[in-house]
Structure formats: structure tokens, C-alpha cells
Design an enzyme around this catalytic site. Structure first.
Site, mmCIF file in Angstrom:
data_model
loop_
_atom_site.group_PDB
_atom_site.id
_atom_site.type_symbol
_atom_site.label_atom_id
_atom_site.label_comp_id
_atom_site.label_asym_id
_atom_site.label_seq_id
_atom_site.Cartn_x
_atom_site.Cartn_y
_atom_site.Cartn_z
ATOM 1 N N VAL A 35 20.121 24.550 106.513
ATOM 2 C CA VAL A 35 20.172 25.797 105.774
ATOM 3 C C VAL A 35 18.884 25.929 104.960
ATOM 4 C CG1 VAL A 35 21.447 24.754 103.844
ATOM 5 C CG2 VAL A 35 21.600 27.194 104.211
ATOM 6 N N CYS A 36 18.370 27.137 104.875
ATOM 7 C CA CYS A 36 17.146 27.362 104.093
ATOM 8 C C CYS A 36 17.538 27.720 102.660
ATOM 9 C CB CYS A 36 16.257 28.423 104.735
ATOM 10 S SG CYS A 36 17.082 29.981 105.053
ATOM 11 N N SER A 37 18.071 26.717 101.974
ATOM 12 C CA SER A 37 18.529 26.887 100.605
ATOM 13 C C SER A 37 18.458 25.543 99.897
ATOM 14 C CB SER A 37 19.968 27.396 100.591
ATOM 15 O OG SER A 37 20.484 27.404 99.274
ATOM 16 N N GLY B 233 12.180 25.935 100.603
ATOM 17 C CA GLY B 233 13.432 25.236 100.322
ATOM 18 C C GLY B 233 14.272 25.103 101.579
ATOM 19 N N PHE B 234 14.702 23.882 101.882
ATOM 20 C CA PHE B 234 15.415 23.632 103.133
ATOM 21 C C PHE B 234 16.235 22.356 103.001
ATOM 22 C CE2 PHE B 234 15.696 22.459 107.649
ATOM 23 C CZ PHE B 234 15.960 23.682 108.232
#
Length: 75
Positions: A8-10, A63-64
Site C-alpha cells: 500500500v502506498c501509505s 511513503g510505501f
């Protein structure tokens, strides 16, 4: 057997590590699989459990979060 990758790109734990923890709790046949050796540039970003958290303040990455899980063989 089988391999499952969650990415997830968070940076938010509720979208990354908490999702993986909940999945592993509900699916006991899966376990975290430590990330295989990789480029030295990101080796320091790999956590002890094998998850990877890329952050803008550490290396200038977006962010990943990613985790690799494997299904344990049936007994």
C-alpha cells in the site's frame, strides 16, 4: 502453499501493518516471510519481521508499506 504480498502506498499503520496483523490473526495458516536480500540502499528499511516501510524522510522515497506472507504447508 502460496505467497501473498500486501502493498500500500501509505505510511498509516491502519492501512499497512495493522491490516497485515489482522489478516495474520484471522488466517493462522499464513506467516510473515522475511524479505529476501536486496539492494543495500533499502536494506536498512527492512524491519525485523521482514516488512518494508519506505519513508520520504529516510532516503527520499514515497511513503510505501509492503509485507510478504507465505502459507504454511498443511499438516
Amino acid at each position: 502453499g502460496g505467497v501473498l504480498v500486501y502493498a500500500v502506498c501509505s505510511l498509516a499503520p491502519e492501512e499497512g501493518s495493522a491490516v497485515v496483523a489482522g489478516f495474520l490473526e484471522r488466517n493462522r495458516e499464513f506467516t510473515l516471510d522475511p524479505t529476501p536480500p536486496c539492494a543495500a540502499e533499502i536494506a536498512e528499511l527492512i524491519g525485523p519481521s521482514g516488512t518494508v516501510l519506505l519513508r520520504p524522510d529516510r532516503g527520499g522515497f514515497d511513503g510505501f508499506f509492503t509485507a510478504r506472507m507465505i502459507r504454511r504447508p498443511s499438516r
